[in-house]
Design an enzyme around this catalytic site. Sequence first.
Site, PDB file in Angstrom:
ATOM      1  N   PHE A  27       3.094   7.588   3.223  1.00  0.00           N
ATOM      2  CA  PHE A  27       1.874   7.238   3.860  1.00  0.00           C
ATOM      3  C   PHE A  27       2.105   6.002   4.503  1.00  0.00           C
ATOM      4  CE2 PHE A  27      -2.463   5.645   4.944  1.00  0.00           C
ATOM      5  CZ  PHE A  27      -2.840   6.713   5.819  1.00  0.00           C
ATOM      6  N   ASP A  59       7.272  -0.772   2.424  1.00  0.00           N
ATOM      7  CA  ASP A  59       5.652  -0.713   2.585  1.00  0.00           C
ATOM      8  C   ASP A  59       4.855  -1.229   1.242  1.00  0.00           C
ATOM      9  OD1 ASP A  59       3.098  -0.137   3.015  1.00  0.00           O
ATOM     10  OD2 ASP A  59       3.320   1.878   4.152  1.00  0.00           O
ATOM     11  N   LYS A  84      -4.269  -4.526   2.689  1.00  0.00           N
ATOM     12  CA  LYS A  84      -5.388  -4.097   1.755  1.00  0.00           C
ATOM     13  C   LYS A  84      -5.646  -5.505   1.019  1.00  0.00           C
ATOM     14  CE  LYS A  84      -4.292   0.755   0.736  1.00  0.00           C
ATOM     15  NZ  LYS A  84      -5.542   1.323   1.175  1.00  0.00           N
TER      16      LYS A  84
HETATM   17  C1  LIG Z   1       1.313   2.712   1.609  1.00  0.00           C
HETATM   18  C2  LIG Z   1       0.170   2.278   2.668  1.00  0.00           C
HETATM   19  N1  LIG Z   1       0.732   1.998   4.054  1.00  0.00           N
HETATM   20  C3  LIG Z   1      -0.072   1.973   5.041  1.00  0.00           C
HETATM   21  C4  LIG Z   1      -1.377   2.237   4.900  1.00  0.00           C
HETATM   22  C5  LIG Z   1      -2.516   1.997   6.000  1.00  0.00           C
HETATM   23  O1  LIG Z   1      -3.181   0.850   5.823  1.00  0.00           O
HETATM   24  P1  LIG Z   1      -4.480   0.753   6.728  1.00  0.00           P
HETATM   25  O2  LIG Z   1      -5.364   1.621   6.519  1.00  0.00           O
HETATM   26  O3  LIG Z   1      -5.055  -0.616   6.493  1.00  0.00           O
HETATM   27  O4  LIG Z   1      -4.269   0.611   8.158  1.00  0.00           O
HETATM   28  C6  LIG Z   1      -1.928   2.418   3.533  1.00  0.00           C
HETATM   29  C7  LIG Z   1      -3.576   2.877   3.381  1.00  0.00           C
HETATM   30  O5  LIG Z   1      -3.937   3.513   2.530  1.00  0.00           O
HETATM   31  C8  LIG Z   1      -1.051   2.660   2.430  1.00  0.00           C
HETATM   32  O6  LIG Z   1      -1.677   3.073   1.146  1.00  0.00           O
END
Ligand SMILES: Cc1ncc(COP(=O)(O)O)c(C=O)c1O
Length: 400
Positions: A137, A222, A251
Site C-alpha cells: 500500500f 516507503d 503519518k
Molecule cells: C506504507 C504507507 N504508504 C503510504 C500511505 C498513504 O499515506 P496517506 O494516507 O498519508 O496518503 C500509507 C497510509 O496508510 C501507508 O501505510
Amino acid sequence: MSQYTRQTFNEVMIQNYNPANFIPVKGKGSRVWDQAGCEYIDFTSGIAVNALGHCHDEVVAVLKEQGEKLWHSSNWFTSETTLALGEKLVANTFAERVMFANSGAEANEAALKLARRYAVDHFGAQKYNIISFKQSFHGRTLFTVSVGGQPKYSDGFGPKPAGIIHVPFNNLDAVKAVIDDHTCAIIVEPIQGESGVIPATKAFLQGLRNLCDQYKALLIFDEVQTGVGRTGALYAYQKFGVTPDILTSAKALANGFPISAMMTTSKIAQSFAPGVHGTTFGGNPLACAIGSKVVDIIADPAFLANVNQMGEFFKSELRKLNEKFHLFSDVRGEGLLIGAELIEKYHGKAGEFVTACAENGLMILVAGANVLRFAPALNITKEDVLAGISRLEKTLMQFN
Ligand SMILES: Cc1ncc(COP(=O)(O)O)c(C=O)c1O
C-alpha cells in the site's frame, strides 16, 4: 448533547469512509473521550500518527507558539522551521536532501516521479519500469494506488499509469525474474502495514539493495507507516541495516499535523531542479515547527529503546491472552507496530473485533480482514497498555 451524530455523517459526507458509531471529542495521551464522556484506551494513535499521544504538552506549546508567528508563506520563500526540520532529518538518516509534502501518498508520488526523472536524466527514456509488491500500500493518488499491490483499490478509475510490475513480497527470485535494464526503481514497505503487518526479511531487503545496484535502479523505502520511531528505530531501515536511495515519511512526522517528507541523496536530488515538482502547502512553517519538536523527542536513543521494550511487553501480553483464548495464529511486528492474525475460523472478521473492542472502551485497528493491528502511541505507559489489554480480554471472551 451536540447536534452532530453519526447520522449527520450519512447526511453530509461522501460515504467513502464508514466511521465508528461514536464520535471522539477529546484526547490526552493514550486516552480518548467521546461525546457522551465515555473513555477509550487508544491503541490506534490515528493509524500510527499521534506517536506522542494526543495533545502532548510540548507539541501543543510549539503549535501555539508558531501559530502566533507564521503559518504559511508558500515555497516562493523558505522558512526557519522548514530548514530546521530538514537539517534534523539529514542529521539522523542517510539522506542529504529533503523535500516536504502533506501526506504519505504525496511523498510516494514525489519519490516515484523522482526515480523516473533520475533514470531519464542518467540512462535514457526507456528506463521507467517500477517493481512493487503484491498487497503493498503506497497511497491513493492514481499513480501510488496503481503502484500499490491491491487491485481492489486501483481498479475502476480508467487507464492506469504504465510500467508497473507487481511480484510477491519477500520473494527475491520473483524480483530477479522481472528486473532488467528498464527497471528504474523498486519500492517496498520494510513492514507491509495495511495488508497485515508483514515484516520483510533482512535477506530480502539486502537482496533488493544488491539487485538495484546491479541494474542501476533506485531502492525506495516507503516508511510512511514504519517511520518516526514506530519500529523502535527512527526509521526501520536502520533496524534492518539496509539503506535505500529514497525514503518517504509521513503519518507521525508532526504527530497529526499533516506533513510528509521525501528524503534522498544530493546526487539523486539534482533531478528535481526548480519547477520539476512541487506542492503549495508542503513544508510550511507551522507543520515543520511541530515536526521539529516531534523529531527532537523521538530521535532520542532512550525514547527509541523504550519503544522496543514496550513493543516486547505488548506482544508478550497479547501472547498471554492467546494462551487463554487461542484466537490468534500469530503475533508479530517490530516496536509498536504489532499484528495479531486471527485463526481461520475468524478470517474476514477482524472488523467485528474492532467494533466489539470499541463497545468495551478500546480503539484498535485492522490490517486486512484477518489481522488485528495495534499501533499505540510510542510513549504509551505500561498502565495504559495493561488497561487496554484487559478491555481486549473482555472482548475476546465474547468471541470465545
Ligand atoms: C506504507 C504507507 N504508504 C503510504 C500511505 C498513504 O499515506 P496517506 O494516507 O498519508 O496518503 C500509507 C497510509 O496508510 C501507508 O501505510
